[in-house]
Design a protein around this motif. Sequence first.
Motif, PDB file in Angstrom:
ATOM      1  N   TRP A 236       0.860  -1.257   0.106  1.00 46.75           N
ATOM      2  CA  TRP A 236      -0.119  -0.011   0.040  1.00 46.75           C
ATOM      3  C   TRP A 236       1.059   1.029  -0.010  1.00 46.75           C
ATOM      4  O   TRP A 236       0.629   2.261  -0.662  1.00 46.75           O
ATOM      5  N   GLU A 237       2.065   1.126   0.832  1.00 46.33           N
ATOM      6  CA  GLU A 237       2.917   2.363   0.656  1.00 46.33           C
ATOM      7  C   GLU A 237       3.361   2.582  -0.699  1.00 46.33           C
ATOM      8  O   GLU A 237       3.584   3.679  -1.046  1.00 46.33           O
ATOM      9  N   TRP A 238       3.903   1.426  -1.200  1.00 56.42           N
ATOM     10  CA  TRP A 238       4.117   1.753  -2.601  1.00 56.42           C
ATOM     11  C   TRP A 238       3.185   2.215  -3.655  1.00 56.42           C
ATOM     12  O   TRP A 238       3.638   3.138  -4.629  1.00 56.42           O
ATOM     13  N   LYS A 239       1.880   1.803  -3.378  1.00 55.94           N
ATOM     14  CA  LYS A 239       1.004   2.307  -4.371  1.00 55.94           C
ATOM     15  C   LYS A 239       0.591   3.782  -4.062  1.00 55.94           C
ATOM     16  O   LYS A 239       0.625   4.423  -4.961  1.00 55.94           O
ATOM     17  N   ALA A 240       1.031   4.242  -2.848  1.00 49.00           N
ATOM     18  CA  ALA A 240       0.826   5.658  -2.672  1.00 49.00           C
ATOM     19  C   ALA A 240       1.804   6.531  -3.209  1.00 49.00           C
ATOM     20  O   ALA A 240       1.570   7.639  -3.573  1.00 49.00           O
ATOM     21  N   GLU A 241       3.134   5.994  -3.297  1.00 50.10           N
ATOM     22  CA  GLU A 241       4.181   6.788  -3.685  1.00 50.10           C
ATOM     23  C   GLU A 241       4.448   6.493  -5.006  1.00 50.10           C
ATOM     24  O   GLU A 241       4.754   7.793  -5.773  1.00 50.10           O
ATOM     25  N   SER A 242       4.506   5.435  -5.730  1.00 51.79           N
ATOM     26  CA  SER A 242       4.598   5.021  -7.153  1.00 51.79           C
ATOM     27  C   SER A 242       3.735   4.999  -7.842  1.00 51.79           C
ATOM     28  O   SER A 242       3.582   4.976  -9.164  1.00 51.79           O
ATOM     29  N   GLY A 243       2.623   4.254  -7.786  1.00 56.52           N
ATOM     30  CA  GLY A 243       1.438   3.589  -8.341  1.00 56.52           C
ATOM     31  C   GLY A 243       0.579   4.745  -8.996  1.00 56.52           C
ATOM     32  O   GLY A 243       0.617   5.946  -8.354  1.00 56.52           O
ATOM     33  N   GLY A 244      -0.183   4.518  -9.995  1.00 51.17           N
ATOM     34  CA  GLY A 244      -0.815   5.650 -10.757  1.00 51.17           C
ATOM     35  C   GLY A 244      -0.052   6.626 -11.349  1.00 51.17           C
ATOM     36  O   GLY A 244      -0.649   7.695 -11.823  1.00 51.17           O
ATOM     37  N   LYS A 245       1.144   6.317 -11.748  1.00 53.70           N
ATOM     38  CA  LYS A 245       1.987   7.262 -12.630  1.00 53.70           C
ATOM     39  C   LYS A 245       1.030   7.371 -13.965  1.00 53.70           C
ATOM     40  O   LYS A 245       0.934   8.487 -14.506  1.00 53.70           O
ATOM     41  N   ILE A 246       0.463   6.423 -14.305  1.00 52.04           N
ATOM     42  CA  ILE A 246      -0.283   6.274 -15.693  1.00 52.04           C
ATOM     43  C   ILE A 246      -1.449   7.282 -15.699  1.00 52.04           C
ATOM     44  O   ILE A 246      -1.760   8.087 -16.703  1.00 52.04           O
ATOM     45  N   LEU A 247      -2.037   7.631 -14.362  1.00 50.14           N
ATOM     46  CA  LEU A 247      -3.152   8.616 -14.202  1.00 50.14           C
ATOM     47  C   LEU A 247      -2.709  10.013 -14.767  1.00 50.14           C
ATOM     48  O   LEU A 247      -3.379  10.583 -15.259  1.00 50.14           O
ATOM     49  N   GLY A 248      -1.430  10.530 -14.370  1.00 50.42           N
ATOM     50  CA  GLY A 248      -0.907  11.732 -14.807  1.00 50.42           C
ATOM     51  C   GLY A 248      -0.580  11.782 -16.158  1.00 50.42           C
ATOM     52  O   GLY A 248      -0.941  12.807 -16.915  1.00 50.42           O
ATOM     53  N   GLN A 249      -0.354  10.635 -16.751  1.00 47.94           N
ATOM     54  CA  GLN A 249       0.108  10.481 -18.101  1.00 47.94           C
ATOM     55  C   GLN A 249      -1.134  10.724 -19.196  1.00 47.94           C
ATOM     56  O   GLN A 249      -1.359  11.044 -20.185  1.00 47.94           O
ATOM     57  N   MET A 250      -2.256  10.145 -18.450  1.00 44.89           N
ATOM     58  CA  MET A 250      -3.617  10.299 -19.044  1.00 44.89           C
ATOM     59  C   MET A 250      -4.082  11.560 -19.121  1.00 44.89           C
ATOM     60  O   MET A 250      -4.699  11.923 -20.203  1.00 44.89           O
ATOM     61  N   ARG A 251      -3.519  12.660 -18.339  1.00 45.26           N
ATOM     62  CA  ARG A 251      -4.127  13.953 -18.336  1.00 45.26           C
ATOM     63  C   ARG A 251      -3.254  14.531 -19.490  1.00 45.26           C
ATOM     64  O   ARG A 251      -3.783  15.344 -20.318  1.00 45.26           O
ATOM     65  N   ARG A 252      -1.927  14.203 -19.782  1.00 44.71           N
ATOM     66  CA  ARG A 252      -1.177  14.473 -20.876  1.00 44.71           C
ATOM     67  C   ARG A 252      -1.539  14.367 -22.251  1.00 44.71           C
ATOM     68  O   ARG A 252      -1.762  15.064 -23.106  1.00 44.71           O
ATOM     69  N   LEU A 253      -2.456  13.074 -22.189  1.00 47.71           N
ATOM     70  CA  LEU A 253      -3.044  12.701 -23.808  1.00 47.71           C
ATOM     71  C   LEU A 253      -4.320  13.551 -23.880  1.00 47.71           C
ATOM     72  O   LEU A 253      -4.938  13.718 -25.041  1.00 47.71           O
ATOM     73  N   GLY A 254      -5.128  13.961 -22.714  1.00 46.94           N
ATOM     74  CA  GLY A 254      -6.175  14.890 -22.806  1.00 46.94           C
ATOM     75  C   GLY A 254      -7.501  13.899 -22.474  1.00 46.94           C
ATOM     76  O   GLY A 254      -8.516  14.177 -22.829  1.00 46.94           O
ATOM     77  N   ASP A 255      -7.206  13.010 -21.497  1.00 45.20           N
ATOM     78  CA  ASP A 255      -8.379  12.070 -21.372  1.00 45.20           C
ATOM     79  C   ASP A 255      -9.430  12.865 -20.534  1.00 45.20           C
ATOM     80  O   ASP A 255      -9.134  13.399 -19.436  1.00 45.20           O
ATOM     81  N   SER A 256     -10.671  13.063 -20.975  1.00 45.50           N
ATOM     82  CA  SER A 256     -11.674  13.727 -20.219  1.00 45.50           C
ATOM     83  C   SER A 256     -12.623  12.730 -19.515  1.00 45.50           C
ATOM     84  O   SER A 256     -13.819  12.652 -19.413  1.00 45.50           O
ATOM     85  N   VAL A 257     -11.920  12.174 -18.378  1.00 48.97           N
ATOM     86  CA  VAL A 257     -12.597  11.302 -17.314  1.00 48.97           C
ATOM     87  C   VAL A 257     -13.024  12.065 -16.210  1.00 48.97           C
ATOM     88  O   VAL A 257     -12.571  13.099 -16.053  1.00 48.97           O
ATOM     89  N   ASP A 258     -13.747  11.322 -15.618  1.00 49.39           N
ATOM     90  CA  ASP A 258     -14.365  12.007 -14.255  1.00 49.39           C
ATOM     91  C   ASP A 258     -13.551  11.806 -13.100  1.00 49.39           C
ATOM     92  O   ASP A 258     -14.010  10.773 -12.458  1.00 49.39           O
ATOM     93  N   TRP A 259     -12.750  12.690 -12.929  1.00 48.95           N
ATOM     94  CA  TRP A 259     -11.763  12.236 -11.728  1.00 48.95           C
ATOM     95  C   TRP A 259     -12.468  11.975 -10.405  1.00 48.95           C
ATOM     96  O   TRP A 259     -11.830  11.509  -9.560  1.00 48.95           O
TER      97      TRP A 259
END
Length: 879
Positions: free
Chosen positions: A131-154
């Motif tokens: 869980w600590e790893w997930k909080a620190e490093s997980g979800g990098k892809i979510l920031g990258q989705m913003r770069r692509l322009g994903d209009s998701v309901d955050w």
Amino acid sequence: MTDATETRTPDSRPTGGLSAQYQPGEVEQRRYERWVSEGYFTADPKSDKPPFTIVIPPPNVTGSLHVGHALDHTIQDTLVRLKRMQGFEVLWLPGMDHAGIATQNVVERQLAAQQLSRHDLGREKFVERVWEWKAESGGKILGQMRRLGDSVDWSRERFTMDEGLSRAVQTIFKRLYDDELIYRANRIINWCPRCLTALSDIEVEHTEDEGELVSIRYGEGENSIVVATTRAETMLGDTAVAVHPDDERYKHLIGTEVELPLTGRRIPIVADEHVDPSFGTGAVKVTPAHDPNDFEIGQRHNLPSPAIMNERAVITVPGPFEGLDRYEARPAIVAALREQGRIVAEKRPYLHSVGHCSRCKTTVEPRLSLQWFVNTKPLAQAAGDAVRDGRVKIEPVELSKRYFAWVDNMHDWCISRQLWWGHRIPVWYGPEGQIVCVGPDEQPPTGEGWHQDEDVLDTWFSSGLWPFSTLGWPEQTADLEKFYPTSVLVTGYDILFFWVARMMMFGLYAMDGKQPFDVVNLHGMVRDQFGKKMSKSFGNVVDPLDWIDRYGADATRFTLARGANPGSDVPISEEWCQGSRNFCNKLWNATRFAMMNGATVTGDLPAPSELSAIDRWILSRLQHVTAEVDGYFAAYEYAKVCDALYHFAWDDVCDWYLELSKPVLASDTAEAAQSRRVLGHVLDQLLRLLHPVIPFVTEELWIALTGGETVMTAAWPTVDQALIDDAAEEELAALQKVVTEVRRFRSDQGLKPSQRVTAALTGLGNVGIDAHEPLIRSLARLDAPGADFATTATLAVTGGVTVDLDTRGAIDVAAERARLEKDRAAAEKEATQCRAKLGNEAFIGKAPEQVVAKIKDRLAAAEADLVRIAAALQALPAS
């Protein structure tokens, strides 16, 4: 006075704040942050609008944005932006998968670097560490989705280990258990000796590997029998030899026993119809604990099933091979058999199918093990029926065959994993052998001797609930009421079996027969421009973030979408991405030009009867392209959407309409005011049509052009039948034909674009374009003939239009003839090479479809060049 935010060009004409050049890096982050802060992506379950829902295929928490994700997300974002503009209440729900094996492997590698294992920490501390790893490093892809322009309901972001989703997992496990659709049994499963866990069939990747086929003689003399195997080490666990009951060669041996070499044990020879008498010797060794087919034979003949390896694939049978790894034991056993004269034949290398763990690539070991399974037969039947009766459509429809091939032949699904990271199986065992499955609102049994099952569930078990667990199930939430069933599932055909079938089974079961989605929109894999699979070893892997950095998110998206034909693999290249960047720049420059020339978007359009043929033509073309785009979107033809809009924007609007309108726009007349209104309307509609695919540049341009709040919520263009004008389209087509033919002639003759040529135009009235002669001369750089005019070349254009040209002094005839002859030789060589490849049956049989299509295109282009060059040579003056 001008607005303070308005910029002006050197000649003081307004550009609405647009810089001279488009800079994606300056626009993208600013626009995205505003979209989020203004709540444009947030769905409202209380809305009266019809719902449109997509739940994102949850990427692994360990992942980063690769080019396959970029394609998948581009298609989904295109659809949800389209539907918002069409008046739907859109929910695009984001989230991540906890990725059991992959995530546990990441954290275990971190521990190994510290000379620790998960067992050193214990289960509770290890899970805390994950869980600590997930909080620190997980979800990098979510920031990258913003770069692509994903209009998701955050605001609705989900994670498969969230409390609510965990409750859903426990609820459906309990229901399936109570309905006897989940059971625990000893079965042959796929075991990874590296990850130390069971794997489902779909987590095993099969490749053709080199090995050896060894033929071994069991027994002596007339009563001996020869078996062949690629895994000699498993003979230590043989409990029979099987032959087909009708095989005359072995009928006399059925029911007898034979000695198993190296062990001293005697094993029976049994008759079983599973055996193929035509394969090998027609006799097979039976190792029930280490082969799924052998296990079935063992069950039919009540054979014992001794395990000969531990969980790390190390031999446990007492004797000389005990303690050896399976790969060490194999040659040692073959050597011992050879020494005894038991080896009848050896074939190496021998290619055969070998299963590997999809996570760590270790060779999978079939292993008899006590595991939890889902009885898939009734669930898979329902999943197949939902497609057959039309509740769910698979697009393209031809891929339905793959779906049925899977669900109609599905084996029971092994769902238990020997991991610590994941949803723990909600089953408790008592001291007297009791088994209790506990639901989410039930208290687990307590007291001495009670303990929970140590295993966790397969990751696909929780992700199979994704379309409804993310909306709040098992609670009856407003989101679930509004947005389920979801509208479209966009995913690659490669996970049709992994994920789509599981969601279908669980959705139909949990939601009382309501399908999880109405449409499954399948796309292919991204490949390079030559149709080759992307691989680090090939050096052709594309990092979409690199392209976004260099060319912008819109160019990256447009490149991916323009290659996306339903169900087909998607070829891309950096050169094409550069072309997409140029397209965005073209739109930018066109909009700046329009604004500098007074394009307007306010007020009604003038009546068609008040407009010039040029204005009526572009408005008519706009109606046609709008209808085309609507049809292509309805059929999930993203490539055709992009192609239609690209050619309308570049060819019709930029290359023709703007050029044809320049003389009028430069004037201060009533006609100019009308054209400015038409130009503003066309660009307004074009930017709306393009927005779903290229959202950033269209947002920046549309706001500058219209002064509106956002193009995201602007109404989607609709076709106005009153603006379709066949006569105007015919008139402008004739004009374009004349100009195009003259331009082609000029290019073939090597004339500079600025060089003017004297020409006489006749027959323009035949096609109704005589009024456009000044425009034609301006666009084609043609001067009116004088007294000394002499025809040296004649172009016969369709409809009886003739262009006589005087090229004296404009062309070096000898040099031009030499150049054309050189071009003709090159075109003939190209055509010959292409015909040779297309005539080679071996090449055609092996080459990817995209490669063959490209060669056909090259041949067509070469043949067209030959025709063009021949015409140019004929048109040259004699000297």
